[in-house]
Design a protein around this motif. Structure first.
Motif, mmCIF file in Angstrom:
data_model
loop_
_atom_site.group_PDB
_atom_site.id
_atom_site.type_symbol
_atom_site.label_atom_id
_atom_site.label_comp_id
_atom_site.label_asym_id
_atom_site.label_seq_id
_atom_site.Cartn_x
_atom_site.Cartn_y
_atom_site.Cartn_z
ATOM 1 N N ALA A 152 10.108 7.402 1.153
ATOM 2 C CA ALA A 152 11.072 8.413 1.606
ATOM 3 C C ALA A 152 11.520 9.287 0.432
ATOM 4 C CB ALA A 152 12.269 7.736 2.262
ATOM 5 N N SER A 153 11.677 8.683 -0.744
ATOM 6 C CA SER A 153 12.033 9.467 -1.932
ATOM 7 C C SER A 153 10.917 10.437 -2.294
ATOM 8 C CB SER A 153 12.311 8.540 -3.120
ATOM 9 O OG SER A 153 13.404 7.720 -2.860
ATOM 10 N N PHE A 154 9.679 9.953 -2.274
ATOM 11 C CA PHE A 154 8.542 10.834 -2.552
ATOM 12 C C PHE A 154 8.498 11.992 -1.553
ATOM 13 C CE2 PHE A 154 5.546 7.521 -4.735
ATOM 14 C CZ PHE A 154 6.392 7.494 -5.827
ATOM 15 N N LEU A 155 8.684 11.673 -0.290
ATOM 16 C CA LEU A 155 8.662 12.696 0.759
ATOM 17 C C LEU A 155 9.797 13.693 0.559
ATOM 18 C CD1 LEU A 155 7.251 13.628 3.352
ATOM 19 C CD2 LEU A 155 8.801 12.131 4.629
ATOM 20 N N GLY A 156 10.983 13.193 0.255
ATOM 21 C CA GLY A 156 12.127 14.076 0.024
ATOM 22 C C GLY A 156 11.926 14.989 -1.175
ATOM 23 N N ILE A 157 11.393 14.456 -2.253
ATOM 24 C CA ILE A 157 11.139 15.263 -3.449
ATOM 25 C C ILE A 157 10.112 16.349 -3.139
ATOM 26 C CG2 ILE A 157 10.106 15.204 -5.764
ATOM 27 C CD1 ILE A 157 11.441 12.385 -6.042
ATOM 28 N N ALA A 158 9.049 15.983 -2.436
ATOM 29 C CA ALA A 158 8.027 16.969 -2.065
ATOM 30 C C ALA A 158 8.621 18.053 -1.167
ATOM 31 C CB ALA A 158 6.845 16.283 -1.369
ATOM 32 N N ALA A 159 9.450 17.660 -0.209
ATOM 33 C CA ALA A 159 10.063 18.632 0.701
ATOM 34 C C ALA A 159 11.017 19.562 -0.049
ATOM 35 C CB ALA A 159 10.796 17.906 1.825
ATOM 36 N N LEU A 160 11.838 19.007 -0.937
ATOM 37 C CA LEU A 160 12.759 19.842 -1.709
ATOM 38 C C LEU A 160 12.016 20.821 -2.609
ATOM 39 C CD1 LEU A 160 15.518 17.260 -2.684
ATOM 40 C CD2 LEU A 160 15.744 19.208 -1.136
ATOM 41 N N ALA A 161 10.941 20.367 -3.229
ATOM 42 C CA ALA A 161 10.146 21.257 -4.081
ATOM 43 C C ALA A 161 9.525 22.373 -3.245
ATOM 44 C CB ALA A 161 9.059 20.472 -4.804
ATOM 45 N N HIS A 162 9.072 22.047 -2.051
ATOM 46 C CA HIS A 162 8.484 23.058 -1.166
ATOM 47 C C HIS A 162 9.540 24.105 -0.787
ATOM 48 C CE1 HIS A 162 5.937 24.853 1.847
ATOM 49 N NE2 HIS A 162 6.923 24.710 2.726
ATOM 50 N N VAL A 163 10.732 23.649 -0.422
ATOM 51 C CA VAL A 163 11.817 24.569 -0.053
ATOM 52 C C VAL A 163 12.190 25.455 -1.235
ATOM 53 C CG1 VAL A 163 14.265 24.661 0.580
ATOM 54 C CG2 VAL A 163 12.725 23.135 1.806
ATOM 55 N N LEU A 164 12.327 24.869 -2.418
ATOM 56 C CA LEU A 164 12.670 25.646 -3.605
ATOM 57 C C LEU A 164 11.590 26.680 -3.914
ATOM 58 C CD1 LEU A 164 14.457 26.265 -6.015
ATOM 59 C CD2 LEU A 164 13.352 24.382 -7.240
ATOM 60 N N ALA A 165 10.331 26.273 -3.828
ATOM 61 C CA ALA A 165 9.233 27.204 -4.103
ATOM 62 C C ALA A 165 9.248 28.363 -3.101
ATOM 63 C CB ALA A 165 7.895 26.479 -4.059
ATOM 64 N N ARG A 166 9.519 28.071 -1.833
ATOM 65 C CA ARG A 166 9.596 29.131 -0.815
ATOM 66 C C ARG A 166 10.739 30.097 -1.098
ATOM 67 N NH1 ARG A 166 5.559 29.863 2.844
ATOM 68 N NH2 ARG A 166 6.935 29.964 4.609
ATOM 69 N N ARG A 167 11.881 29.567 -1.517
ATOM 70 C CA ARG A 167 13.017 30.434 -1.852
ATOM 71 C C ARG A 167 12.694 31.314 -3.044
ATOM 72 N NH1 ARG A 167 18.426 26.747 -0.968
ATOM 73 N NH2 ARG A 167 18.245 26.684 1.299
#
Length: 179
Positions: A159-174
């Motif tokens: 879940a931590s790996f998934l959360g980190i990947a999701a947050l990085a994706h959101v940040l990159a999109r922003r």
């Protein structure tokens, strides 16, 4: 004698992105007039700015996160597999060896397919872990406390790996939208 502060500043210029070239030329002119005792702090600040500018891009965020997740997954793979091969887990060694190789597969997937690879690995791992728990729950034997703890630990790690990947994706999109 080599001037280490000048080398540090030159490295900052090389690390910095091309679109900041004018800023670095201005800093280079300023660098020449800075007293020697203060040059190290100035060059270090320029290097820090160059690194932040290089990383604080959509691709930079994705690559740094990808590298961190590969390193974390590979470290877990090595740690778990080595302990299983040394017999640390007793009768659970075969299961732990499989877990170690699974983390290695996650590292490979992330290295090959980036954050998407980690997301698929983490979601798949969580699904397999759920299946494992359901199998134990439906069976006659109660899983040992150690197995339950490992199962919970795997959920938290994935879940931590998934959360980190999701947050990085959101940040990159922003960052893409703000550019």
């Amino acid at each position: 004698m080599i001037d280490l502060t000048a080398l540090l500043f030159d490295f900052a210029v090389k690390v910095g992105p091309a679109d900041r070239e004018i800023w670095f030329r201005a800093m280079q002119t300023e660098f020449e007039f800075i007293p020697a005792p203060q040059r190290l702090r100035f060059a270090s600040g320029c290097l820090a700015a160059a690194v932040v500018w290089r990383i604080w891009t959509p691709n930079g965020v994705r690559k740094v996160t990808q590298g961190g997740l590969v390193a974390a997954s590979a470290s877990l793979a090595g740690l778990v597999t080595i302990h299983a091969l040394l017999g640390t887990f007793g009768p659970l060694d075969p299961m732990m060896t499989v877990l170690g190789f699974t983390y290695a597969a996650g590292a490979v997937a992330t290295a090959r397919w980036g954050l998407r690879g980690m997301s698929v690995f983490a979601l798949g791992g969580m699904a397999l872990n759920t299946l494992f728990v359901i199998t134990w729950a439906g069976g006659a034997a109660e899983p040992p406390g150690f197995v339950r703890a490992l199962s919970l630990e795997a959920y938290l790690i994935l879940a931590s790996f998934l959360g980190i990947a999701a947050l990085a994706h959101v940040l990159a999109r922003r960052l893409e939208r703000s550019a």
